[in-house]
Scaffold this motif. Sequence first.
Motif, mmCIF file in Angstrom:
data_model
loop_
_atom_site.group_PDB
_atom_site.id
_atom_site.type_symbol
_atom_site.label_atom_id
_atom_site.label_comp_id
_atom_site.label_asym_id
_atom_site.label_seq_id
_atom_site.Cartn_x
_atom_site.Cartn_y
_atom_site.Cartn_z
ATOM 1 N N PRO C 372 -17.739 -1.429 7.630
ATOM 2 C CA PRO C 372 -16.894 -2.641 6.993
ATOM 3 C C PRO C 372 -16.469 -2.455 5.514
ATOM 4 C CG PRO C 372 -18.858 -3.150 8.710
ATOM 5 C CD PRO C 372 -19.125 -1.033 8.416
ATOM 6 N N GLN C 373 -17.569 -1.961 4.438
ATOM 7 C CA GLN C 373 -17.226 -1.952 3.390
ATOM 8 C C GLN C 373 -16.122 -1.241 3.452
ATOM 9 O OE1 GLN C 373 -20.377 -1.446 5.197
ATOM 10 N NE2 GLN C 373 -21.757 -2.444 3.631
ATOM 11 N N GLY C 374 -16.300 0.179 3.550
ATOM 12 C CA GLY C 374 -15.187 1.182 3.149
ATOM 13 C C GLY C 374 -14.140 0.234 3.841
ATOM 14 N N VAL C 375 -13.533 0.299 5.276
ATOM 15 C CA VAL C 375 -12.325 -0.227 5.562
ATOM 16 C C VAL C 375 -11.700 -0.996 4.797
ATOM 17 C CG1 VAL C 375 -11.791 -1.218 7.816
ATOM 18 C CG2 VAL C 375 -13.006 0.799 7.967
ATOM 19 N N PHE C 376 -13.168 -2.507 4.510
ATOM 20 C CA PHE C 376 -12.042 -3.764 3.541
ATOM 21 C C PHE C 376 -11.455 -3.284 2.540
ATOM 22 C CE2 PHE C 376 -13.200 -7.118 0.865
ATOM 23 C CZ PHE C 376 -12.183 -7.915 1.252
ATOM 24 N N CYS C 377 -12.344 -1.553 1.816
ATOM 25 C CA CYS C 377 -11.461 -1.913 0.897
ATOM 26 C C CYS C 377 -10.221 -0.727 0.546
ATOM 27 C CB CYS C 377 -12.179 -0.387 -0.463
ATOM 28 S SG CYS C 377 -11.636 0.154 -1.829
ATOM 29 N N MET C 378 -10.323 0.581 2.113
ATOM 30 C CA MET C 378 -8.802 0.942 2.261
ATOM 31 C C MET C 378 -7.513 -0.263 2.533
ATOM 32 S SD MET C 378 -7.210 3.229 2.133
ATOM 33 C CE MET C 378 -7.970 5.116 1.679
ATOM 34 N N GLU C 379 -7.968 -1.754 3.690
ATOM 35 C CA GLU C 379 -7.040 -2.034 3.624
ATOM 36 C C GLU C 379 -6.847 -2.892 2.967
ATOM 37 O OE1 GLU C 379 -5.944 -0.880 7.204
ATOM 38 O OE2 GLU C 379 -7.123 0.240 6.881
ATOM 39 N N ARG C 380 -7.657 -3.781 2.448
ATOM 40 C CA ARG C 380 -7.178 -4.374 0.992
ATOM 41 C C ARG C 380 -6.273 -3.702 0.652
ATOM 42 N NH1 ARG C 380 -7.082 -8.917 0.987
ATOM 43 N NH2 ARG C 380 -5.797 -8.059 2.877
ATOM 44 N N THR C 381 -6.560 -2.320 0.193
ATOM 45 C CA THR C 381 -5.375 -1.346 -0.353
ATOM 46 C C THR C 381 -4.135 -1.030 -0.212
ATOM 47 O OG1 THR C 381 -7.607 -0.262 -1.462
ATOM 48 C CG2 THR C 381 -5.274 0.951 -1.888
ATOM 49 N N MET C 382 -3.307 -0.813 1.136
ATOM 50 C CA MET C 382 -3.061 -1.058 1.839
ATOM 51 C C MET C 382 -2.587 -2.392 1.964
ATOM 52 S SD MET C 382 -2.688 2.216 3.320
ATOM 53 C CE MET C 382 -3.534 3.350 2.742
ATOM 54 N N ASP C 383 -2.638 -3.536 1.480
ATOM 55 C CA ASP C 383 -2.299 -4.477 1.703
ATOM 56 C C ASP C 383 -1.478 -4.408 0.206
ATOM 57 O OD1 ASP C 383 -2.431 -5.424 4.591
ATOM 58 O OD2 ASP C 383 -4.514 -6.388 4.006
ATOM 59 N N LYS C 384 -2.439 -4.934 -0.618
ATOM 60 C CA LYS C 384 -1.761 -5.162 -1.530
ATOM 61 C C LYS C 384 -0.561 -4.020 -1.708
ATOM 62 C CE LYS C 384 -6.569 -6.043 -3.780
ATOM 63 N NZ LYS C 384 -5.951 -7.904 -3.489
ATOM 64 N N ILE C 385 -1.189 -2.609 -1.912
ATOM 65 C CA ILE C 385 0.451 -2.010 -1.524
ATOM 66 C C ILE C 385 2.139 -2.162 -1.412
ATOM 67 C CG2 ILE C 385 0.805 0.563 -1.042
ATOM 68 C CD1 ILE C 385 -1.161 1.693 -1.466
ATOM 69 N N ALA C 386 1.599 -2.990 -0.103
ATOM 70 C CA ALA C 386 2.585 -3.433 0.319
ATOM 71 C C ALA C 386 3.564 -4.949 -0.019
ATOM 72 C CB ALA C 386 1.898 -3.580 2.298
ATOM 73 N N ALA C 387 2.265 -5.525 -0.394
ATOM 74 C CA ALA C 387 2.458 -6.690 -1.175
ATOM 75 C C ALA C 387 3.727 -6.480 -2.262
ATOM 76 C CB ALA C 387 1.522 -7.759 -1.965
ATOM 77 N N TYR C 388 2.976 -5.366 -3.276
ATOM 78 C CA TYR C 388 3.352 -5.071 -4.658
ATOM 79 C C TYR C 388 4.864 -3.984 -4.200
ATOM 80 C CZ TYR C 388 3.750 -1.972 -8.969
ATOM 81 O OH TYR C 388 4.282 -1.409 -9.889
ATOM 82 N N LEU C 389 5.227 -3.504 -3.384
ATOM 83 C CA LEU C 389 6.207 -2.894 -2.668
ATOM 84 C C LEU C 389 7.349 -4.056 -1.576
ATOM 85 C CD1 LEU C 389 5.085 0.120 -2.179
ATOM 86 C CD2 LEU C 389 6.252 0.244 -4.109
ATOM 87 N N GLY C 390 6.269 -4.629 -1.534
ATOM 88 C CA GLY C 390 7.294 -5.928 -0.940
ATOM 89 C C GLY C 390 8.127 -4.892 0.958
ATOM 90 N N LYS C 391 6.557 -4.313 0.856
ATOM 91 C CA LYS C 391 7.111 -3.892 2.343
ATOM 92 C C LYS C 391 6.759 -4.507 3.376
ATOM 93 C CE LYS C 391 8.437 0.712 1.010
ATOM 94 N NZ LYS C 391 9.727 1.327 1.943
ATOM 95 N N ASP C 392 6.749 -4.103 4.662
ATOM 96 C CA ASP C 392 6.263 -4.790 5.714
ATOM 97 C C ASP C 392 4.289 -3.947 5.350
ATOM 98 O OD1 ASP C 392 5.902 -5.671 8.641
ATOM 99 O OD2 ASP C 392 4.623 -4.416 8.337
ATOM 100 N N ARG C 393 3.033 -3.996 6.026
ATOM 101 C CA ARG C 393 2.136 -3.553 5.102
ATOM 102 C C ARG C 393 1.620 -2.832 7.084
ATOM 103 N NH1 ARG C 393 -0.500 -9.774 6.138
ATOM 104 N NH2 ARG C 393 0.713 -10.234 7.107
#
Lengths: 293, 218, 794
Positions: C372-393
């Motif tokens: 759960p900790q590892g997935v939290f890290c990777m999935e938060r990363t994906m969401d932040k990338i999407a937010a940064y690029l303005g893309k669909d998550r």
Amino acid sequence: MKPPPFAYHGPATLGEALGVLAEVGPDGKVLAGGQSLIPLLNMRLAAPAHLVDINRVAGLAAVEAGPDGVRVGALARHAAVERSAAAAAAQPLLRQALRLVAHPVIRNRGTVVGSLVHADPAAEMPAVLALLGGSVRLASLRGEREVGAAEFFTGPMESAVRPGELAVSSFFPALPERSGTAFHEVARRHGDYAVGGVAAAVTLDDDFRIAAAKVACVSVGPVPAVVDVTAVCGPRPAASADWDAVAAAVRDGVDPEGDIHATAGYRRHLTGVLAVRALRDAARVASRDGEAA
Amino acid sequence: MTGGMGGGIVGGMGGGVDGGVGGDGAGGVVHDGRHEMGHSVTLTVNGVVRRAAVPARRLLSDFLRHDLGLTGTHVGCEHGVCGACTVLLDGEPVRSCLTFAVTVDGHEVTTVEGLAEGDDLSPVQRAFAECHGLQCGFCTPGFLCTVTAFLRDNPTPSGEEVVEAVSGNLCRCTGYQNIVRAVHRAAEIQAAETRAAETRAETGASDTRAAGAGGRTA
Amino acid sequence: MTTGLFGEPVRRREDARLVTGRGRYLDDLGAGALAAAFVRSPHAHARILDVDVSAALDVDGLVAVYTWEDLPGRLAEPLPLLIPHPALTHGRTAYPLAREIVRHVGEPVVMVVARDRYLAEDACALIRVDYEILKPVVGVEQAAEGVNLVHDDVPGNLGAHLVQEVPSPSGVSARQAVDTAPHRLEFRLDIERSASMPLEGRGVYARWDADDQSLRVHSSTQTSTSVRMAIAAKLGLPPTKVEVIAPDVGGGFGVKIVHPWPEEVLVPWAARLLNREIKWAEDRREHFVSSAHERGQVQHVRAGFDDDGRLLGLEVTILHDHGAYTPYGIIVPIITSTQLLGPYKVGAYRVEFSSIYTNTVQVTPYRGAGRPQGVFCMERTMDKIAAYLGKDRTEVRAANFIQPGEFPYDQGLTFQDGRPLIYDSGDYPESLRMLKELIGWDDFPAAKAAAAAEGRRLGIGVGCYVEGTGVGPYEGGHVQITSDGRVHVSTGLTSQGQGHETVFAQIAATELGVPLEKVSVVTGDTRRFGYAVGTFASRAAVMSGNAIALACRKVREKALRIASEALEADPRDLEITDGVVHVAGAPSASIPLATVAVLANPLRYAFDEESRRATQFAGTADPDRPPMDEGEEPGLEGRDFYSPVRSTFASGMHAAIVETDPDTAEIRILRYAVVHDCGRLINPMIVEGQIHGGVAQGVGGALYEKMVYDEHGQLLNASFMDFLMPYATEIPRIETAHLETPSPLNPLGIKGAGEAGVIPVSAVVAAAIEDAEGLTVDRMPISPSDLWELRRGG
């Protein structure tokens, strides 16, 4: 998690019970529903030398509703009061609050008077008693006295019950015509002690303007915090009341502390929000009450 | 370690002396702290009169489990939150870990062992098995007792009422979804059985015994 | 496979006893046994100066009191470090009873044995322990500064330090890949502690047989075979003189895989010493402060990515709070480090963890075990990338997916079993497509806008994970068909509610062609099967399921061999249907398995009608051959083991829609959707149940549960009143869909399912709250109060 040993007393009459309580004095603890006391015993956070079990005492389980209000006997379980149509008619806030007390199974055993005596500032029933200006009847070998809510709750988990006394009943007064009540709370889980909770009572005048408005708040101080907001609310119809000002007044009227479940700031904010919700609900009920009358 | 005896062992072998002797009923018995007097407690458990002499502090949960050997009632927290120990006291669900046996002397208790009629599982028991409403099974007896009383009082509950009814019982395995489903299923089974019993009662109206034996006892 | 039982939602065979109160859990056993209780440290860090038991001696019914000084031989040594690892340079384990120093509140100091638990607790309350209070080390970051030490000989409180690095295919390091990426993000994440918290605590019940000089121990454990080895070693007994049985177990979720717990060696030791039956049933308060916790980590993340959101480099630094001891090694942070990658291809990856001691309860796996900790890290990363690029998550995730044609896929790391992290199979794009359809991802923006118009705040989140399941080294199965036609299956690993009696019976019935009701299954009983590892890491179905299938195939082969002689047919022409061996297409030429079982055991003595047929004058045997052929064994039974070269990788994706209250900041999950792929399903009903339960625990971890320690190391919420495990009212309905990509690694094509549900929930809920609120959620769990403070910029 087993309770420590104690001397057990199982009186069958009120007289016997008061006799035992007089004898054991401060070393005695009364057992009614036990839903708050027995967890403390099991955790050995309480270790009374004497336990006076009043469950066999006849005549203490009555729930008597009349035009003046509802008198609830020491052995009346939450569930019995909750189910009582007469009690709900005489003082609707009882049922509104009781459905928020723990879970149904706990309410089958726990008692209203026990909850008052336990005096947990996070509990609903002390707030109800405080809001309504009710009272608790205390009996001892020396006689009976009726203690008003304002004097009854003396601190967190502390009440005015003295050694040798038994809380035999509590009285929840009815409200005047064109009154309404509501209880709103936020608990972390359904049935938990509230992070914030507000009981409200509103009385309207003949023109359906707010004539009296009061809240009692849980979990925001050592005892239920009663805030009279009549001056802020009225005399105006609920629809045109300045609810932001009401919320601010309530926030100013409470002094919560933070704990592991919520910060003090959140509790204060939440209490303001819930107060407005409860007051508006209560005003709606009051106006219906007024129309019906 | 001070105050002990050699090898860590103190006291005798402890056998033979069973705590539950003497006592003079529930009214006004006194002990002396470390040598507790027994209180004779008589309960009607699952229709059978059971009696044991126990100290006043014996929790009803322990009384059922250890004094009467009815280990189907489980203990999950001993502070009234988890609901695993829920039994029916005079028909109403209560936490047996928040009740002293001596307090309920003379009353009736139904435990999970008393829900089935002989080999016939009750509708609630059947529904829990049918809907996979249990995994490790430890919390299950508390749910079964709670739901049995709930459906007796409210045979046709709404979805919200069902969730509220089981909301005082913790389960760590199932995520509750199948438990909620099981309660609805139990209501269905119960209704079907009641209908069947009524039909039997109508067709056998001349035979009063058949009418009486129709439905399951609540 | 002649019947269709495999894959059917067969009802559980456990339930008949469990719904009638006839289950036998640990504390249901041993009526009349003496009770043990423990004096536990009230301090997080202290030196024991004196233990004065004199006041307790008056307790009627007291039998014995023990401290560390009473413990003989190897029992006086620290408990085993179960999983050593070269990076765990400073592994430390506790003594069964504290020796000189206590290192967390709840550490056992004195053991008391008395007639019943009430009296044992009375005695505990009267025992006085004098302590010299030492400086408590609380909070992983404070601990890492190393100012005060949990163990004097562990500088910096650093138990283990491990770096794993996979450069990009072109040899670029993660640091360089991040630094040179078109876009970069750096952030910090916090996950707090929770715990397995099964409804039944731990417990041990031991009987010493003085005549036989043997021990029988029942333990509420996830591994009876290994508890047995530990007891034998600690008490100096041959393993043949120790039997350990896991009875019905009221939930485990990881905490009961640790062994031996102090009580698991102390109770048998005292039972032998006193020659009395002794039982210890952990109470809830003990469970909070003396059993294990998990999850607490602080992560620092650097991510570099391109315009499409593809991760070119990822650097993660983890501070892992290990509590006071490391009996289970560093399995949790290793899993976090490796499973963090999920279904994604990362250009270059570097992960570094420091495992830090604190004066708190030890940390060992809890369902999900670091994932759960590892997935939290990777999935938060994906969401932040999407937010940064303005893309669909979901688009960013899809851009990073390993594609179906790329299996087996080597992530280049070493997994928790010491083997390479190579994914065996999966179909992540399809999984995401199914999930989006299930939750209505593409329609959500309209729903959100409509709600916003009414003043409501809705948000949606998604999370993906890959889970290594079915780790080795092995499990075994034994299958015996008796002369009544019944099939007896046993396997060494244990059950805690997963329905093994049902699913293993389904496998055996399918493999052998017998009716399900003829099959009975025993798990976790060393008297029946002595070799096993245990039930953890979503491994039971994969490991024992395949072992039992292999054992069944051996038995089937033998049955066909014997039947072929009796039927004078080629074994290749034989089938087994409903427990009867028959020639394919000629059902009249048949012989029941029951009879084959009789013939499989040539007898001298008859004891019933069945066995008469196998005796020496029955005329069925060839007088020119030995009654038993060379290499043959009597009986229609077989045993086999399954030992995989490496783990098989299940996967899944979750999505949730939440609503947050604009005023009260209450958080409600409106919908929760799961797409799950654990290969072939043995019993879909049970798999669904596992998912439901896992998601519920995930919701607990996301919104309700945390272990709150104060600066003195006191656990402030050691009760069900304040440690908020969700009730039915807190858990949303869970919608599920299944994808089945079989594992190529094992005969049954299955993957583990036990832990899956819990893994991505915190990530999913955090994402949904972010979406609803438009603020950043980097710390879980989150309460209404936390959300309100976040809104205020806290």
